[in-house]
Motif scaffolding. Sequence first.
Motif, mmCIF file in Angstrom:
data_model
loop_
_atom_site.group_PDB
_atom_site.id
_atom_site.type_symbol
_atom_site.label_atom_id
_atom_site.label_comp_id
_atom_site.label_asym_id
_atom_site.label_seq_id
_atom_site.Cartn_x
_atom_site.Cartn_y
_atom_site.Cartn_z
ATOM 1 N N THR A 2 0.812 -1.210 0.000
ATOM 2 C CA THR A 2 0.000 0.000 0.000
ATOM 3 C C THR A 2 0.849 1.267 0.000
ATOM 4 O OG1 THR A 2 -0.129 -0.139 2.406
ATOM 5 C CG2 THR A 2 -1.919 -1.147 1.149
ATOM 6 N N THR A 3 2.087 1.192 0.484
ATOM 7 C CA THR A 3 2.966 2.348 0.499
ATOM 8 C C THR A 3 3.709 2.454 -0.826
ATOM 9 O OG1 THR A 3 3.304 2.066 2.883
ATOM 10 C CG2 THR A 3 4.890 3.451 1.703
ATOM 11 N N PRO A 4 3.675 3.612 -1.494
ATOM 12 C CA PRO A 4 4.428 3.759 -2.748
ATOM 13 C C PRO A 4 5.913 3.504 -2.512
ATOM 14 C CG PRO A 4 2.914 5.594 -2.435
ATOM 15 C CD PRO A 4 2.917 4.826 -1.144
ATOM 16 N N VAL A 11 18.339 1.349 -10.185
ATOM 17 C CA VAL A 11 17.733 0.191 -9.515
ATOM 18 C C VAL A 11 16.518 -0.259 -10.308
ATOM 19 C CG1 VAL A 11 16.606 -0.625 -7.400
ATOM 20 C CG2 VAL A 11 18.543 0.948 -7.264
ATOM 21 N N TYR A 12 16.363 -1.576 -10.444
ATOM 22 C CA TYR A 12 15.258 -2.138 -11.212
ATOM 23 C C TYR A 12 13.931 -1.778 -10.558
ATOM 24 C CZ TYR A 12 12.710 -5.640 -13.949
ATOM 25 O OH TYR A 12 11.846 -6.282 -14.823
ATOM 26 N N ALA A 13 13.120 -1.046 -11.285
ATOM 27 C CA ALA A 13 11.815 -0.642 -10.766
ATOM 28 C C ALA A 13 10.810 -1.775 -10.925
ATOM 29 C CB ALA A 13 11.320 0.596 -11.515
ATOM 30 N N PRO A 14 9.823 -1.892 -10.040
ATOM 31 C CA PRO A 14 8.813 -2.942 -10.184
ATOM 32 C C PRO A 14 8.139 -2.888 -11.549
ATOM 33 C CG PRO A 14 8.634 -1.907 -8.031
ATOM 34 C CD PRO A 14 9.624 -1.087 -8.813
ATOM 35 N N GLN A 15 8.109 -4.036 -12.217
ATOM 36 C CA GLN A 15 7.525 -4.138 -13.550
ATOM 37 C C GLN A 15 6.632 -5.370 -13.608
ATOM 38 O OE1 GLN A 15 10.299 -3.323 -16.820
ATOM 39 N NE2 GLN A 15 11.692 -2.338 -15.377
ATOM 40 N N HIS A 16 6.294 -5.797 -14.841
ATOM 41 C CA HIS A 16 5.364 -6.910 -15.005
ATOM 42 C C HIS A 16 5.828 -8.155 -14.250
ATOM 43 C CE1 HIS A 16 2.809 -4.930 -17.947
ATOM 44 N NE2 HIS A 16 3.867 -4.586 -18.657
ATOM 45 N N GLY A 42 16.049 -5.916 -5.653
ATOM 46 C CA GLY A 42 15.786 -4.654 -6.334
ATOM 47 C C GLY A 42 15.231 -3.615 -5.370
ATOM 48 N N SER A 43 14.037 -3.130 -5.659
ATOM 49 C CA SER A 43 13.398 -2.130 -4.801
ATOM 50 C C SER A 43 12.901 -2.713 -3.485
ATOM 51 C CB SER A 43 12.211 -1.498 -5.535
ATOM 52 O OG SER A 43 11.181 -2.454 -5.716
ATOM 53 N N GLY A 44 12.859 -4.045 -3.391
ATOM 54 C CA GLY A 44 12.329 -4.701 -2.201
ATOM 55 C C GLY A 44 10.832 -4.965 -2.263
ATOM 56 N N ALA A 45 10.219 -4.755 -3.422
ATOM 57 C CA ALA A 45 8.761 -4.834 -3.527
ATOM 58 C C ALA A 45 8.206 -6.190 -3.086
ATOM 59 C CB ALA A 45 8.326 -4.529 -4.959
ATOM 60 N N ALA A 70 15.960 -0.860 -1.006
ATOM 61 C CA ALA A 70 15.102 -1.780 -0.252
ATOM 62 C C ALA A 70 15.046 -1.387 1.226
ATOM 63 C CB ALA A 70 15.606 -3.214 -0.416
ATOM 64 N N ARG A 71 16.171 -0.969 1.779
ATOM 65 C CA ARG A 71 16.169 -0.550 3.181
ATOM 66 C C ARG A 71 15.310 0.699 3.385
ATOM 67 N NH1 ARG A 71 22.675 -1.386 4.377
ATOM 68 N NH2 ARG A 71 22.602 -3.664 4.636
ATOM 69 N N LEU A 72 15.412 1.646 2.467
ATOM 70 C CA LEU A 72 14.596 2.856 2.550
ATOM 71 C C LEU A 72 13.108 2.522 2.458
ATOM 72 C CD1 LEU A 72 16.650 5.349 0.354
ATOM 73 C CD2 LEU A 72 16.248 5.517 2.813
ATOM 74 N N ASN A 73 12.768 1.628 1.524
ATOM 75 C CA ASN A 73 11.362 1.262 1.359
ATOM 76 C C ASN A 73 10.833 0.505 2.571
ATOM 77 O OD1 ASN A 73 10.703 2.443 -1.140
ATOM 78 N ND2 ASN A 73 11.786 0.818 -2.228
ATOM 79 N N ALA A 74 11.679 -0.300 3.185
ATOM 80 C CA ALA A 74 11.260 -0.992 4.408
ATOM 81 C C ALA A 74 10.975 0.016 5.517
ATOM 82 C CB ALA A 74 12.336 -1.977 4.842
ATOM 83 N N ARG A 75 11.839 1.016 5.628
ATOM 84 C CA ARG A 75 11.616 2.029 6.662
ATOM 85 C C ARG A 75 10.348 2.821 6.395
ATOM 86 N NH1 ARG A 75 16.522 5.654 8.811
ATOM 87 N NH2 ARG A 75 17.047 3.545 9.541
ATOM 88 N N LEU A 76 10.141 3.208 5.126
ATOM 89 C CA LEU A 76 8.941 3.968 4.780
ATOM 90 C C LEU A 76 7.677 3.150 5.015
ATOM 91 C CD1 LEU A 76 10.140 5.694 1.488
ATOM 92 C CD2 LEU A 76 9.643 6.824 3.661
ATOM 93 N N SER A 77 7.774 1.831 4.771
ATOM 94 C CA SER A 77 6.619 0.950 4.943
ATOM 95 C C SER A 77 6.442 0.497 6.389
ATOM 96 C CB SER A 77 6.772 -0.287 4.043
ATOM 97 O OG SER A 77 6.913 0.073 2.687
ATOM 98 N N ARG A 78 7.446 0.791 7.221
ATOM 99 C CA ARG A 78 7.422 0.376 8.632
ATOM 100 C C ARG A 78 7.284 -1.137 8.755
ATOM 101 N NH1 ARG A 78 3.779 5.156 11.559
ATOM 102 N NH2 ARG A 78 5.054 6.896 10.798
ATOM 103 N N LEU A 79 8.062 -1.827 7.935
ATOM 104 C CA LEU A 79 8.063 -3.287 7.947
ATOM 105 C C LEU A 79 9.476 -3.786 8.221
ATOM 106 C CD1 LEU A 79 5.809 -3.999 4.833
ATOM 107 C CD2 LEU A 79 5.250 -4.529 7.208
ATOM 108 N N PRO A 80 9.600 -4.880 8.984
ATOM 109 C CA PRO A 80 10.934 -5.424 9.261
ATOM 110 C C PRO A 80 11.475 -6.157 8.033
ATOM 111 C CG PRO A 80 9.248 -6.815 10.235
ATOM 112 C CD PRO A 80 8.525 -5.628 9.659
ATOM 113 N N LEU A 81 12.669 -5.791 7.620
ATOM 114 C CA LEU A 81 13.283 -6.420 6.462
ATOM 115 C C LEU A 81 14.791 -6.364 6.633
ATOM 116 C CD1 LEU A 81 12.882 -7.647 3.604
ATOM 117 C CD2 LEU A 81 13.063 -5.312 2.694
#
Length: 219
Positions: A2-4, A11-16, A42-45, A70-81
Amino acid sequence: MTTPLLTLPGVYAPQHDTHLLAAELDREPSLAGADVLDIGTGSGAVALAAAERGARVTAVDISWRAVLTARLNARLSRLPLRVLRGDLFTPVAGRTFDLVLANPPYVPAPSARLPHRGPARAWDAGRDGRLVLDRICHGAPDLLRPGGTLLLVHSALSAPDRTLDLLRGHGLHASLVRRRWVPFGPVLTGRHAWLLEQQLLAPEQTREGLVVIRAERTD
């Protein structure tokens, strides 16, 4: 997710293929408390999609930019990774997992070697597209616990039948569980003439087939 997600340059962006792997992940049973490995995050998606379902996720990428992303996205999503930098399985040597996820480089390329730097490192994989896929097929079975599962996405251009044969040869129960046809992206469009010369494409072909292969250790 749900978090962008943020994607740093290079870095490879989420694709198909990312979305296809995530959709197959959604079909897996409860991940609460499961130990999950995401190879080539990649982005950690996809790793974050597993973490969102309660899994304990370790993500690996060879690119420092991807690790940071991926670390930044984990922090923004508030998820442990837990995100580690390294080549495929090297950072988790000796560990086993309930689920291994992989969206590796798989695009056939004119060069017989893997790129050492640059964005193409996320997709180019040798003349048959299998330089990384073959390593995953040989190495992933030892990463799986009994009952563990591998979910692997790649192009139909890079011989899904070989993937199935290799995984089955290592004692896994493997099958092609999902296929999707998508328009050519910039990489295949720019490489169209070479792919035709290699007889990897039909002259009238305008879409790429993506596949997800699921392999389970049943012992």
